[in-house]
Design a protein around this motif. Structure first.
Motif, short mmCIF file in Angstrom:
data_model
loop_
_atom_site.label_atom_id
_atom_site.label_comp_id
_atom_site.label_asym_id
_atom_site.label_seq_id
_atom_site.Cartn_x
_atom_site.Cartn_y
_atom_site.Cartn_z
N LEU A 124 0.83 -1.20 0.00
CA LEU A 124 0.00 0.00 0.00
C LEU A 124 0.86 1.25 0.00
CD1 LEU A 124 -2.76 -1.03 2.58
CD2 LEU A 124 -3.05 -0.71 0.12
N ARG A 125 1.98 1.21 0.72
CA ARG A 125 2.83 2.39 0.82
C ARG A 125 3.55 2.69 -0.48
NH1 ARG A 125 5.53 1.48 6.82
NH2 ARG A 125 3.85 2.47 8.01
N ASP A 126 4.08 1.65 -1.14
CA ASP A 126 4.88 1.93 -2.33
C ASP A 126 4.09 1.86 -3.63
OD1 ASP A 126 4.63 -0.78 -3.09
OD2 ASP A 126 6.58 -1.32 -2.26
N GLY A 127 2.79 1.58 -3.52
CA GLY A 127 1.95 1.59 -4.71
C GLY A 127 1.92 0.28 -5.47
N SER A 128 2.68 -0.74 -5.03
CA SER A 128 2.67 -2.01 -5.74
C SER A 128 1.37 -2.78 -5.49
CB SER A 128 3.88 -2.86 -5.34
OG SER A 128 3.89 -3.11 -3.94
N LEU A 129 0.68 -2.48 -4.39
CA LEU A 129 -0.64 -3.03 -4.12
C LEU A 129 -1.63 -1.89 -4.30
CD1 LEU A 129 -2.47 -5.31 -3.17
CD2 LEU A 129 -1.99 -4.64 -0.81
N VAL A 130 -2.35 -1.91 -5.41
CA VAL A 130 -3.24 -0.81 -5.75
C VAL A 130 -4.62 -1.08 -5.17
CG1 VAL A 130 -4.29 0.52 -7.61
CG2 VAL A 130 -1.95 -0.34 -7.84
N ALA A 131 -5.07 -0.16 -4.33
CA ALA A 131 -6.40 -0.24 -3.76
C ALA A 131 -7.14 1.05 -4.12
CB ALA A 131 -6.33 -0.41 -2.24
N PRO A 132 -8.01 1.02 -5.13
CA PRO A 132 -8.67 2.24 -5.57
C PRO A 132 -9.45 2.91 -4.45
CG PRO A 132 -9.05 0.44 -7.12
CD PRO A 132 -8.41 -0.16 -5.91
N GLN A 133 -9.38 4.22 -4.42
CA GLN A 133 -10.13 4.98 -3.43
C GLN A 133 -11.47 5.37 -4.02
OE1 GLN A 133 -7.99 8.20 -1.58
NE2 GLN A 133 -6.02 7.23 -1.95
N HIS A 134 -12.55 5.10 -3.28
CA HIS A 134 -13.89 5.41 -3.75
C HIS A 134 -14.38 6.71 -3.12
CE1 HIS A 134 -14.13 1.57 -5.82
NE2 HIS A 134 -13.63 1.01 -4.73
N ARG A 135 -13.50 7.68 -3.08
CA ARG A 135 -13.87 9.01 -2.61
C ARG A 135 -13.15 10.01 -3.51
NH1 ARG A 135 -9.46 10.96 0.10
NH2 ARG A 135 -8.01 9.45 0.98
N ALA A 136 -13.71 11.20 -3.56
CA ALA A 136 -13.13 12.21 -4.43
C ALA A 136 -11.74 12.60 -3.94
CB ALA A 136 -14.04 13.43 -4.45
N ARG A 137 -10.81 12.64 -4.87
CA ARG A 137 -9.46 13.07 -4.53
C ARG A 137 -9.34 14.57 -4.74
NH1 ARG A 137 -5.26 9.84 -7.91
NH2 ARG A 137 -6.78 10.29 -9.52
N THR A 138 -8.55 15.19 -3.90
CA THR A 138 -8.31 16.62 -4.06
C THR A 138 -7.22 16.82 -5.10
OG1 THR A 138 -8.91 17.02 -1.75
CG2 THR A 138 -7.66 18.74 -2.88
N ALA A 139 -7.57 17.56 -6.16
CA ALA A 139 -6.57 17.84 -7.18
C ALA A 139 -5.48 18.74 -6.60
CB ALA A 139 -7.22 18.51 -8.39
N GLY A 140 -4.29 18.59 -7.09
CA GLY A 140 -3.18 19.40 -6.61
C GLY A 140 -1.89 18.86 -7.14
N VAL A 141 -0.80 19.37 -6.59
CA VAL A 141 0.53 18.99 -7.06
C VAL A 141 1.37 18.51 -5.89
CG1 VAL A 141 2.67 19.81 -8.12
CG2 VAL A 141 0.46 20.62 -8.98
N ALA A 142 2.05 17.39 -6.08
CA ALA A 142 3.01 16.89 -5.10
C ALA A 142 4.41 17.09 -5.68
CB ALA A 142 2.77 15.43 -4.79
N LEU A 143 5.24 17.85 -4.97
CA LEU A 143 6.64 18.01 -5.35
C LEU A 143 7.42 16.88 -4.66
CD1 LEU A 143 7.03 21.87 -4.84
CD2 LEU A 143 6.32 20.64 -6.89
N VAL A 144 7.79 15.89 -5.44
CA VAL A 144 8.36 14.66 -4.88
C VAL A 144 9.85 14.59 -5.18
CG1 VAL A 144 8.34 12.14 -4.98
CG2 VAL A 144 6.19 13.41 -5.07
N GLY A 145 10.65 14.48 -4.13
CA GLY A 145 12.07 14.22 -4.29
C GLY A 145 12.30 12.75 -4.56
N GLY A 146 12.84 12.45 -5.74
CA GLY A 146 13.00 11.05 -6.14
C GLY A 146 14.28 10.40 -5.66
N GLY A 147 15.15 11.17 -5.00
CA GLY A 147 16.41 10.60 -4.55
C GLY A 147 17.49 10.69 -5.62
#
Length: 404
Positions: free
Chosen positions: A149-172
């Protein structure tokens, strides 16, 4: 009863009396979750580990410093029995049964009326796993689910509205395994990813096919307008209701222009999430076997951008002051100007024989390291055909440890 499966249930213990009998290692492991649940905690034990005692001192629980006695479970909703005295454990368990208090026993799961599941939490989701009397398997299943769940390899769709926006992600620094778990999860949830050339490219191949990937290096308008164009792209997609990830190399705020992007987005009223990343200034030397500090060798390290030469009027760096420092100097974006930088440091007082290492494409399969001194680094870089991206380390720490 032992053959029947346990009935899973989530206890809401906020403000409700919970009694823990025994202040040893079991209590030390279980108490933090009970504190987080808001339970009215009472600990009954003649002694406790330092960590448990600190919780009592902080007011997170009430500690009655004595052995168990009949009546301690009066009014309790839940009990954890974890002493080293079998007779006390049996007596407390009998009281729990008589008072209809759900009871966990650390010494005898078969005699308990409740079992503690292996529990993990991530982003508002609680994962609790029970496998009967095999706690190691429970923990392994829990870890696998939470990690997915944390790394996204197990995808669990969210059945609620997501807030649009931008994530500034440091990739290392480049190795895809060195992105944070939060950064990886946000990538898995993104609709649009605007990626830097120096970001961890291998992660892009893991994205679902519907995700739009935009190469920031190819956004038009030329070098001078590149940042303005990137800002415009972030704003455009976020205003279209998309979840946008700006994937950067290293950390967004270490020579990454992350604040420029955050300010542009904030001016448009667009929510911004900043996910720090592992900076190449520390991780790349470490991957090459160089500690940026070491006892008795360097008590400080300084990270400097070398994207403009020391004699460039745009430079904000006090190179004379840097030359007087005795610690480690880490140079980013400096390969193309390393000769001028080395000459300036020597001219301002740094010894010409100061060790220097250059690590190209650190943490990736193509990583390589070359060593020299301030007097020889320019020639070495040219002879070895060192190209960006590369990190330059100046100082005695270069000779510490083993080569990575």
């Amino acid at each position: 009863m032992e053959d029947a499966p346990a009935y899973p249930v989530g206890l809401r213990l906020q403000g409700r009396r919970v009694v823990v009998i025994g202040g040893g290692q079991v209590a030390q492991r279980r108490l933090p979750a009970l504190v987080s649940a808001g339970a009215d905690l009472v600990l009954v034990s003649p002694s406790a580990t330092p960590s448990v005692e600190a919780m009592a001192t902080a007011g997170e629980l009430r500690w009655e410093r004595r052995a168990y006695r009949d009546g301690d479970l009066h009014g309790a909703w839940y009990a954890l029995i974890a002493t080293t005295d079998p007779a006390a454990n049996a007596a407390a368990s009998a009281e729990a049964e008589a008072r209809r208090v759900w009871c966990v026993r650390s010494d005898d799961a078969g005699a308990a009326t409740a079992w503690t599941p292996a529990t993990g939490r991530t982003e508002g989701v609680t994962v609790a796993v029970l496998t009967g009397r095999d706690p190691r398997r429970s923990a392994a299943v829990r870890d696998a689910v939470v990690a997915g769940l944390r790394d996204g390899s197990l995808v669990a769709p969210q059945h609620r509205a997501r807030t649009a926006g931008v994530a500034l992600v440091g990739g290392g620094p480049g190795d895809p395994d060195l992105i944070t778990v939060r950064g990886r999860r946000l990538l898995a949830e993104a609709d649009v990813v605007i990626a830097d050339r120096l970001g961890p490219r291998d992660l892009l191949d893991e994205l679902p096919p519907h995700v739009e990937v935009i190469d920031a290096a190819k956004i038009p308008y030329g070098r001078a307008m590149a940042q303005e164009a990137i800002n415009a792209a972030l704003i455009e997609h976020a205003k279209a209701g998309k979840a946008v990830v700006r994937l950067k190399g290293g950390d967004p705020y270490v020579f990454g222009r992350g604040m420029e992007e955050a300010e542009a987005l904030a001016a448009e009223g667009i929510p911004v999430t900043v996910v720090p990343g592992i900076s190449s200034s520390i991780s790349v030397p470490g991957a090459a076997g160089i500690p940026v500090t070491h006892r008795g060798v360097a008590h400080e390290f300084t990270v400097v951008s070398g994207h403009v030469a020391p004699d460039d009027p745009r430079s904000l760096v006090d190179w004379a002051a840097l030359a007087r420092l005795r610690g480690t100097l880490v140079l980013l974006m400096a390969v193309e100007r390393i000769g001028a930088i080395a000459d300036t440091l020597v001219a301002e007082g740094r010894a010409a024989d100061t060790p220097v290492a250059v690590i190209q494409e650190g943490t990736t399969a193509a990583q390589r390291r070359v060593d020299a001194t301030l007097a020889t680094i320019a020639r070495t870089v040219a002879d070895q055909d060192i190209r960006p991206p590369a990190v330059v380390v100046v100082g005695d720490v270069v000779n510490v440890g083993t080569r990575g």
